[in-house]
Design an enzyme around this catalytic site. Structure first.
Site, PDB file in Angstrom:
ATOM      1  N   SER A 140       0.830  -1.190   0.000  1.00  0.00           N
ATOM      2  CA  SER A 140       0.000   0.000   0.000  1.00  0.00           C
ATOM      3  C   SER A 140       0.874   1.254   0.000  1.00  0.00           C
ATOM      4  O   SER A 140       1.657   1.465  -0.916  1.00  0.00           O
ATOM      5  CB  SER A 140      -0.966  -0.035   1.183  1.00  0.00           C
ATOM      6  OG  SER A 140      -2.014   0.883   1.022  1.00  0.00           O
ATOM      7  N   GLU A 188      -9.817  -5.481  -3.114  1.00  0.00           N
ATOM      8  CA  GLU A 188      -9.057  -4.474  -2.374  1.00  0.00           C
ATOM      9  C   GLU A 188      -9.953  -3.577  -1.514  1.00  0.00           C
ATOM     10  O   GLU A 188      -9.703  -3.370  -0.328  1.00  0.00           O
ATOM     11  CB  GLU A 188      -8.266  -3.587  -3.350  1.00  0.00           C
ATOM     12  CG  GLU A 188      -7.145  -4.276  -4.101  1.00  0.00           C
ATOM     13  CD  GLU A 188      -5.856  -4.354  -3.312  1.00  0.00           C
ATOM     14  OE1 GLU A 188      -5.837  -3.946  -2.132  1.00  0.00           O
ATOM     15  OE2 GLU A 188      -4.851  -4.835  -3.874  1.00  0.00           O
ATOM     16  N   HIS A 202      -7.882  -5.624   0.829  1.00  0.00           N
ATOM     17  CA  HIS A 202      -6.605  -4.949   1.050  1.00  0.00           C
ATOM     18  C   HIS A 202      -5.985  -5.465   2.343  1.00  0.00           C
ATOM     19  O   HIS A 202      -6.663  -5.544   3.368  1.00  0.00           O
ATOM     20  CB  HIS A 202      -6.890  -3.439   1.160  1.00  0.00           C
ATOM     21  CG  HIS A 202      -5.710  -2.546   0.987  1.00  0.00           C
ATOM     22  ND1 HIS A 202      -5.011  -2.442  -0.195  1.00  0.00           N
ATOM     23  CD2 HIS A 202      -5.121  -1.674   1.853  1.00  0.00           C
ATOM     24  CE1 HIS A 202      -4.046  -1.548  -0.059  1.00  0.00           C
ATOM     25  NE2 HIS A 202      -4.087  -1.066   1.183  1.00  0.00           N
TER      26      HIS A 202
END
Length: 422
Positions: A186, A306, A362
């Site tokens: 990320s 995600e 995510h």
């Protein structure tokens, strides 16, 4: 039972602990505490001398609770501005010169820390005969405020300072400074892409769920946000900003004027991130970002769902479309551009979805990359994970990541066609 173990550096003696197959050295300063006149200043190399007790974890950077705690769960860790430390895990501080992997944590540039149990490098180091390094770096306003006339992108400069420390000292921990992979997820992966706009201090990169290009602000946009932050924090000069309590900046993140500036910028922007300041990062940062594809070999990928980790999103076609636009398509482009530039690039997608609520969201791959499923035991995104699935995925991901870190292929054909983990 652990035993203490010493390593001699140019500064002095670092004392860590050996636990079974791995030695851990915690909270080693790679830069001086960024307080007082060093707040909002580039990192300055550490100056400790003598003997350093590195047997206990240090604090993480000051921060508010993560917006992803609904999916990942929460963590407890002490916080301090004196956080520019790193942790080293090594099978042995000998002369073997093992491959090194440096982990840059995610958290939207405003939360997280390399010192968290979530990211323990112990099992990855043992499995791959690697040296794993995890630095903290400055977060939120202290790391990413862009004020005209001041240095910007301090969190990125912290990353570079940590890499400089690795080059200088990692051989004493059994690592090879000529074989460094930087791995991030990320915001950490986005930082790696930004490091590639400069003179990269590493040979290979692993980009997990990288929001490539998103959040790269112009100096003007970043300056407007900085003005709002400083006003909300109640400071009228950088002198006052260096003396203000850290809580003033944390509260300012949620101030109405700051939120208004973010809303006006559009695109559901995070309050903090890299800025094209023209000094640390080039003015044409969005174009320079993609030129970085040709600089190092890469393992890059994303998860199927995600956005399900983020508030207001779930597992549905629209959320999948948004997630693919933010994470999937840029990853595929990076892999394709890297191959066309003559680099090796391997693409993956992580589809394992143990819960109906969060799917393959995510951050879902992190427990398996680090083999820290036990540290994520309270994470809602892990609900429904069967022990045999955790064992299988950990083995599959760690085998691929280790093979790449050691200079080889992760086990599938290079190019923009993803290998699916499920």
């Amino acid at each position: 039972m652990s035993e203490r173990i010493d390593v001699a550096l140019s500064n002095g003696i670092v004392t860590g602990e050996r636990e079974r197959d791995v030695c851990r050295f915690s909270a080693i300063p790679y830069a001086q505490a960024p307080i007082g006149s060093l707040r909002f200043a580039p990192p300055v190399p550490s100056t400790w001398r003598g003997r350093l007790d590195a047997t206990r974890p240090g604090p993480v950077a000051p921060q508010l609770p993560s917006r992803l705690r609904g999916a990942m769960g929460d963590f407890e860790a002490s916080q301090s501005e004196d956080c520019l430390h790193l942790t080293v895990w090594t099978p042995s501080p000998d002369s073997r010169r093992r491959p090194v992997v440096v982990w840059l944590h995610g958290g939207a540039h405003q939360s997280g820390g390399g010192a968290l149990d979530w990211y323990s490098g112990a099992r990855l180091a043992a499995r791959g005969d690697l040296v794993v390094v995890a630095p903290n770096y400055r977060l939120a306003a202290l790391g990413w405020l862009c004020v005209p006339g001041e240095f910007a992108n301090l969190g990125l400069l912290d990353n570079e300072a940590a890499l400089d420390w690795v080059h200088e000292h990692i051989e004493s921990f059994g690592g090879d400074p000529e074989r460094i992979t930087v791995m991030g997820q990320s915001a950490g992966a986005a930082s790696i892409a930004c490091l590639l706009m400069r003179a990269p201090r590493f040979d290979r990169a692993i980009l997990q769920s990288a929001p490539l290009g998103r959040g790269l602000r112009s100096a003007e946009q970043a300056g407007q946000l900085a003005d709002a932050m400083l006003e909300a924090a109640g400071v009228r000069s950088m002198g006052e900003a260096r003396a203000a309590p850290i809580d003033a900046f944390l509260r300012a993140q949620q101030a109405p004027r700051v939120l208004d500036v973010l809303k006006a910028a559009g695109g559901n922007q995070n309050p903090f991130g890299p800025a094209a300041d023209g000094e640390v990062l080039p003015i044409d940062a969005n174009e320079a970002l993609w030129r970085g594809c040709g600089k190092v070999d890469v393992l890059i990928g994303y998860t199927k769902d995600e956005m399900a980790a983020f508030p207001a999103f779930g597992v549905d076609p629209e959320a999948e479309r948004v997630g693919d636009a933010l994470f999937g398509a840029p990853s595929r482009r990076w892999a394709g551009d890297a191959v066309r530039s003559g680099r090796s690039a391997w693409l993956y997608r992580f589809d394992f979805a143990p819960s109906a609520r969060f799917g393959a969201c995510h951050c879902i791959e992190l427990p398996f990359v680090f083999d820290t499923v036990d540290a994520f035991i309270e994470a809602p995104m892990m609900s429904g994970t069967m022990r045999e699935d955790a064992r299988r995925l950990t083995q599959d991901l760690q085998r691929a990541w280790v093979d790449f870190i050691r200079g080889g292929s992760p086990g599938w054909t290079a190019g923009p066609q993803p290998h699916i983990f499920s």
